[in-house]
Design a protein around this motif. Structure first.
Motif, short mmCIF file in Angstrom:
data_model
loop_
_atom_site.label_atom_id
_atom_site.label_comp_id
_atom_site.label_asym_id
_atom_site.label_seq_id
_atom_site.Cartn_x
_atom_site.Cartn_y
_atom_site.Cartn_z
N GLU A 1 -3.41 2.95 3.60
CA GLU A 1 -2.97 4.28 3.99
C GLU A 1 -1.82 4.74 3.10
O GLU A 1 -0.89 3.97 2.82
CB GLU A 1 -2.52 4.29 5.45
CG GLU A 1 -2.25 5.67 6.00
CD GLU A 1 -2.01 5.68 7.50
OE1 GLU A 1 -1.77 6.78 8.04
OE2 GLU A 1 -2.06 4.59 8.12
N GLY A 2 -1.90 5.97 2.62
CA GLY A 2 -0.86 6.52 1.77
C GLY A 2 -1.14 6.43 0.29
O GLY A 2 -0.41 7.01 -0.52
N VAL A 3 -2.21 5.71 -0.09
CA VAL A 3 -2.57 5.62 -1.51
C VAL A 3 -3.30 6.91 -1.90
O VAL A 3 -4.35 7.23 -1.35
CB VAL A 3 -3.47 4.40 -1.79
CG1 VAL A 3 -3.90 4.38 -3.26
CG2 VAL A 3 -2.75 3.11 -1.43
N PRO A 4 -2.76 7.68 -2.87
CA PRO A 4 -3.33 9.00 -3.23
C PRO A 4 -4.50 8.88 -4.19
O PRO A 4 -4.36 9.06 -5.40
CB PRO A 4 -2.15 9.71 -3.89
CG PRO A 4 -1.37 8.59 -4.54
CD PRO A 4 -1.54 7.38 -3.65
N LEU A 5 -5.67 8.60 -3.65
CA LEU A 5 -6.84 8.36 -4.48
C LEU A 5 -7.74 9.60 -4.52
O LEU A 5 -8.19 10.07 -3.49
CB LEU A 5 -7.62 7.17 -3.91
CG LEU A 5 -8.48 6.35 -4.87
CD1 LEU A 5 -7.62 5.68 -5.91
CD2 LEU A 5 -9.28 5.32 -4.09
#
Length: 388
Positions: A214-218
């Motif tokens: 969660e929070g990884v801007p993919l």
């Protein structure tokens, strides 16, 4: 037939795998997440169960953070191309598979900077060297968990701590370890975990996935039908639909779920012990073979059941061809889709023969292969065979 090529695709599969796939085709057949009739609901339940099994295997709290893909290559392309932007820097190693190096090479043409930290002749990497490669614009560390050439296990936990120290994203390629080593995404501080379904997880080809913390801007690599939010022109932002456009390989995922259930039934530790015992037995008996050279660790420390070797006077292609044609032994001879690793080992020109063992191999098959290799050393080499 003796099958020593499980690092490419594990075989044979547990009977439960093809039985689950057959059941899906014969009794269900519908697309998961589409419509509301009982068959599509059942298909969705099977996909959801496999997602849950994977979450439990990797200690992931939210199963929706797991995305199904075609294979580890597909997962790595989404992870690497979805994360990195022009002007940013990424650190990797010289033991990577082309599934890492080729996406990075492509991104270099768009302005992404890449540093490959050199490994030693056994495939080991020093964490201090990784740290020295970090720059102010470094965004991520992308690394294999274990080499598909030498079987060397990388210091994933230490790299994870390093990523946390410098606030970097950490992409771990678990192509050779998912379903073999214990992987805890929390303990290893993994931002993105990529894995195939068709290797140690014992599922069929065409299955794989990745975990996205969660929070990884993919960014998405493909958009399309998801079975939800169909009234909007934009891709849904909810997980896992955001990254799962199009009809999933539900029959393959059914088989993957059965493979994971088999692993749970037998026990990961028991499977690992059997495969490592076979590896040790092969390494010990290989000392009997004249002109035989192992590349990578000679002991059982930090390795997976992958062994690559040469025989003096023969090319890798010749050995692989003889094993196949004369002894019905399936193995892999060539560059193993890892040219950087072969440059590191000094074997790019000569290439290597690779044996990789599975839970279904037996000691008597190792004995048969050792005797075959001994006989090969007494032959006169023919014209070099083509290898890839």
């Amino acid at each position: 037939m003796v099958y020593f090529d499980s690092a490419a695709t594990s075989w044979p599969k547990p009977p439960e795998v093809w039985q689950a796939m057959q059941y899906f085709i014969q009794e269900i057949g519908a697309s998961p997440g589409r419509a509301g009739h009982r068959r599509t609901v059942k298909a969705n339940e099977i996909v959801d169960e496999t997602r849950k099994l994977l979450a439990e295997l990797f200690n992931i709290d939210d199963k929706k953070r797991i995305i199904f893909t075609l294979n580890a290559t597909d997962s790595l392309n989404l992870a690497i191309k979805g994360l990195l932007r022009p002007g940013e820097h990424v650190v990797t190693s010289t033991m990577e598979h082309n599934s890492v190096t080729r996406p990075l090479y492509t991104l270099e043409t768009y302005g992404v900077e890449v540093t490959k930290v050199p490994c030693d002749i056994q495939g080991n990497i020093k964490v201090e060297e990784i740290e020295r490669a970090i720059r102010p614009n470094t965004r991520a560390i992308v690394m294999t968990h274990a080499s598909n050439v030498t079987g060397t296990v990388m210091p994933a936990a230490e790299v994870g701590k390093l990523a946390a120290k410098y606030n970097l994203y950490y992409i771990l390629d678990a192509a050779q370890t998912a379903g073999f080593l214990d992987i805890d995404v929390k303990k290893l501080n993994i931002s993105i975990l990529t894995f195939p379904g068709h290797k140690c997880l014992m599922g069929p080809q065409g299955t794989g996935g990745l975990y996205i913390r969660e929070g990884v801007p993919l960014l998405t690599l493909r958009e399309g039908g998801t079975g939800s939010g169909s009234e909007t022109p934009t891709q849904p932002d909810m997980m896992p639909e955001k990254y799962e456009s199009g009809t999933l390989n539900a029959v393959g995922i059914a088989g993957l779920g059965a493979g994971i259930k088999f692993i749970r039934k037998v026990g990961l530790a028991k499977i690992r012990e059997h495969e490592m015992n076979l590896t040790k037995y092969f390494l010990d008996r290989s000392l009997e073979i004249k002109g035989f050279q192992i590349y990578g660790h000679h002991d059982m420390h930090n390795r997976v059941p992958v062994v690559s070797f040469t025989i003096d006077g023969f090319t890798a292609g010749q050995v692989g061809n003889i094993l196949d044609k004369e002894y019905d032994i399936a193995c892999r001879a060539g560059l193993h889709c890892a040219p950087d690793a072969h440059h590191t080992l000094g074997t790019f020109d000569g290439k290597l023969v690779r044996f990789s063992f599975s839970y279904f191999n037996k000691p008597k098959e190792v004995d048969y292969a050792i005797n075959a290799l001994k006989k090969i050393t007494t032959q006169v080499p023919a014209q070099p065979a083509t290898v890839r």
